[in-house]
Every structure is written in structure tokens, then in C-alpha cells.
Write an enzyme that holds these catalytic residues in place. Sequence first.
Site, mmCIF file in Angstrom:
data_model
loop_
_atom_site.group_PDB
_atom_site.id
_atom_site.type_symbol
_atom_site.label_atom_id
_atom_site.label_comp_id
_atom_site.label_asym_id
_atom_site.label_seq_id
_atom_site.Cartn_x
_atom_site.Cartn_y
_atom_site.Cartn_z
ATOM 1 N N SER A 14 -7.544 -41.754 -18.836
ATOM 2 C CA SER A 14 -8.355 -42.573 -17.928
ATOM 3 C C SER A 14 -9.736 -41.957 -17.701
ATOM 4 O O SER A 14 -10.730 -42.682 -17.614
ATOM 5 C CB SER A 14 -7.623 -42.811 -16.602
ATOM 6 O OG SER A 14 -7.462 -41.622 -15.872
ATOM 7 N N ASN A 15 -9.835 -40.644 -17.618
ATOM 8 C CA ASN A 15 -11.153 -40.013 -17.494
ATOM 9 C C ASN A 15 -11.954 -40.169 -18.787
ATOM 10 O O ASN A 15 -13.172 -40.343 -18.750
ATOM 11 C CB ASN A 15 -11.024 -38.526 -17.132
ATOM 12 C CG ASN A 15 -11.023 -38.300 -15.641
ATOM 13 O OD1 ASN A 15 -11.885 -38.787 -14.933
ATOM 14 N ND2 ASN A 15 -10.037 -37.567 -15.151
ATOM 15 N N ARG A 67 0.416 -21.115 -29.708
ATOM 16 C CA ARG A 67 -0.871 -21.564 -29.184
ATOM 17 C C ARG A 67 -2.025 -21.219 -30.119
ATOM 18 O O ARG A 67 -2.880 -22.051 -30.410
ATOM 19 C CB ARG A 67 -1.106 -20.958 -27.799
ATOM 20 C CG ARG A 67 -2.245 -21.635 -27.103
ATOM 21 C CD ARG A 67 -2.337 -21.430 -25.607
ATOM 22 N NE ARG A 67 -1.609 -20.364 -25.038
ATOM 23 C CZ ARG A 67 -2.074 -19.542 -24.110
ATOM 24 N NH1 ARG A 67 -3.304 -19.671 -23.684
ATOM 25 N NH2 ARG A 67 -1.329 -18.602 -23.591
ATOM 26 N N MET A 92 -3.344 -31.368 -21.680
ATOM 27 C CA MET A 92 -2.311 -30.574 -21.014
ATOM 28 C C MET A 92 -1.924 -29.329 -21.814
ATOM 29 O O MET A 92 -0.744 -29.045 -22.021
ATOM 30 C CB MET A 92 -1.079 -31.440 -20.738
ATOM 31 C CG MET A 92 -1.387 -32.696 -19.934
ATOM 32 S SD MET A 92 -2.288 -32.388 -18.402
ATOM 33 C CE MET A 92 -0.993 -31.676 -17.419
ATOM 34 N N ARG A 93 -2.946 -28.587 -22.237
ATOM 35 C CA ARG A 93 -2.701 -27.329 -22.930
ATOM 36 C C ARG A 93 -3.680 -26.269 -22.437
ATOM 37 O O ARG A 93 -4.829 -26.571 -22.162
ATOM 38 C CB ARG A 93 -2.872 -27.486 -24.441
ATOM 39 C CG ARG A 93 -1.782 -28.314 -25.096
ATOM 40 C CD ARG A 93 -1.845 -28.253 -26.593
ATOM 41 N NE ARG A 93 -1.746 -26.905 -27.134
ATOM 42 C CZ ARG A 93 -0.616 -26.230 -27.311
ATOM 43 N NH1 ARG A 93 0.526 -26.757 -26.962
ATOM 44 N NH2 ARG A 93 -0.636 -25.023 -27.840
ATOM 45 N N ASN A 109 -13.733 -28.841 -17.975
ATOM 46 C CA ASN A 109 -12.485 -29.451 -17.526
ATOM 47 C C ASN A 109 -12.672 -30.032 -16.132
ATOM 48 O O ASN A 109 -13.524 -29.586 -15.371
ATOM 49 C CB ASN A 109 -11.364 -28.396 -17.504
ATOM 50 C CG ASN A 109 -9.999 -29.008 -17.216
ATOM 51 O OD1 ASN A 109 -9.698 -30.109 -17.650
ATOM 52 N ND2 ASN A 109 -9.183 -28.291 -16.469
ATOM 53 N N HIS A 111 -10.356 -30.774 -12.668
ATOM 54 C CA HIS A 111 -9.090 -30.353 -12.053
ATOM 55 C C HIS A 111 -8.942 -31.066 -10.705
ATOM 56 O O HIS A 111 -9.891 -31.096 -9.920
ATOM 57 C CB HIS A 111 -9.098 -28.837 -11.860
ATOM 58 C CG HIS A 111 -7.841 -28.298 -11.285
ATOM 59 N ND1 HIS A 111 -6.644 -28.309 -11.974
ATOM 60 C CD2 HIS A 111 -7.576 -27.737 -10.086
ATOM 61 C CE1 HIS A 111 -5.701 -27.775 -11.217
ATOM 62 N NE2 HIS A 111 -6.246 -27.417 -10.062
#
Length: 193
Positions: A14-15, A67, A92-93, A109, A111
Site C-alpha cells: 500500500s505504501n 540472509r 519484511m526482511r 524505511n 516504521h
Amino acid sequence: MKKKIAIFISGRGSNMKAIVEQCQNGILKDLAEVVLVFANKETAAGLDFAESVGLETKWITSKGLKRTTFDQKVLTLLEDYKIDYIVLAGYMRVLSSIFVQAYPKQIINIHPADTALHQGLNGYGWAFENQLTETKVTVHYVDEGLDTGSVIAQHPVDLKGAETLEEVERRGLAVEHKFYSEVLQKLITSCNK
């Protein structure tokens, strides 16, 4: 010269949608272009939207990969794009050191909390459980920690009278969708001076 942005998502994006709209027809139109929408899973719903508006999309599954192995694959993918900023929008990492060091002060990012008070998942749930009357949305640079990077900007979210988690999330996302693009606009404008 427009800045080239890659937006990273893991879900509905959505962002990402809000930023794409601002790049195409809003406050970012003359400043930035989204050259890639990347997801760490093929099923990320935001990829469908990105494709529907003509954006290039790529995905690499992160499932089962260490990772650093996964991040190295993503870094290799990005080499062709000459990215100015990587914008995390529900990605989501946690990024590895090799990734963060490859794009210093270029990974941003958003938050759903004041990062000084709450890092990690479930920022709106945390605000709701603690019955906060106000929380903050934080836009920050990504470093090697979990939501520990330098804060670029914060915006309050009024939670007075919010009786459900869904209402907290609705109010928070309404702020996020406008605020993220405004912060990107200021950031890019200041870099262009």
C-alpha cells in the site's frame, strides 16, 4: 535528472502504491521515477498492481536462503538499474551488512512507531496494547540493526478514541501513505541542491 527508485515489498504494497502515484502524478513527478518494484516472494500482491501500471517487477524467493546469500542475489539483480534510493515499503526482511554497505544512506524505511520506543514487528499493535493516545510514524535510514538507523522525519498519529486495532492501523496508514512521499520529496530536493 530524476532519481531512480527501487521499491521493496513483501505484501500488498500500500505504501508502494502511494509512492508510485506521487511519482507519476504528484509531488515526486519531477524528482523521482520508480524503475523497479522488487519482492522477496512471488505471491506479494503489490507486484500485480505494479505490473498493472507498467512498472518493471522482479522477485526472488527468500525462503530457505541464508540472509547473506539472498541479499547477494538481490544486489546482483540491482546492478543493472543504477539505483539512487531503495525504498522499503512493507519489506519484511532485515538487510545484511553486505547489502547495507552497498547502498550507504540510500536505503530508506518507514516504521509504524517511534523507533526510540519500539522496533520490529507490530508497531500499531504495540500502540493499541499500550493504549497510546498518540503514536508516531518514523522514516529512517536503514543500518545493520532492526529499525535503528538515523531518523529522517517523524509524524504523529492521533489515536484518541481508536477502539480497535483496525482503527489504529487505518489512521496510521493514512498518515504513512502521505508522509512517506513528502519525506522523499524533501530528501531528494535537499540532495539536488
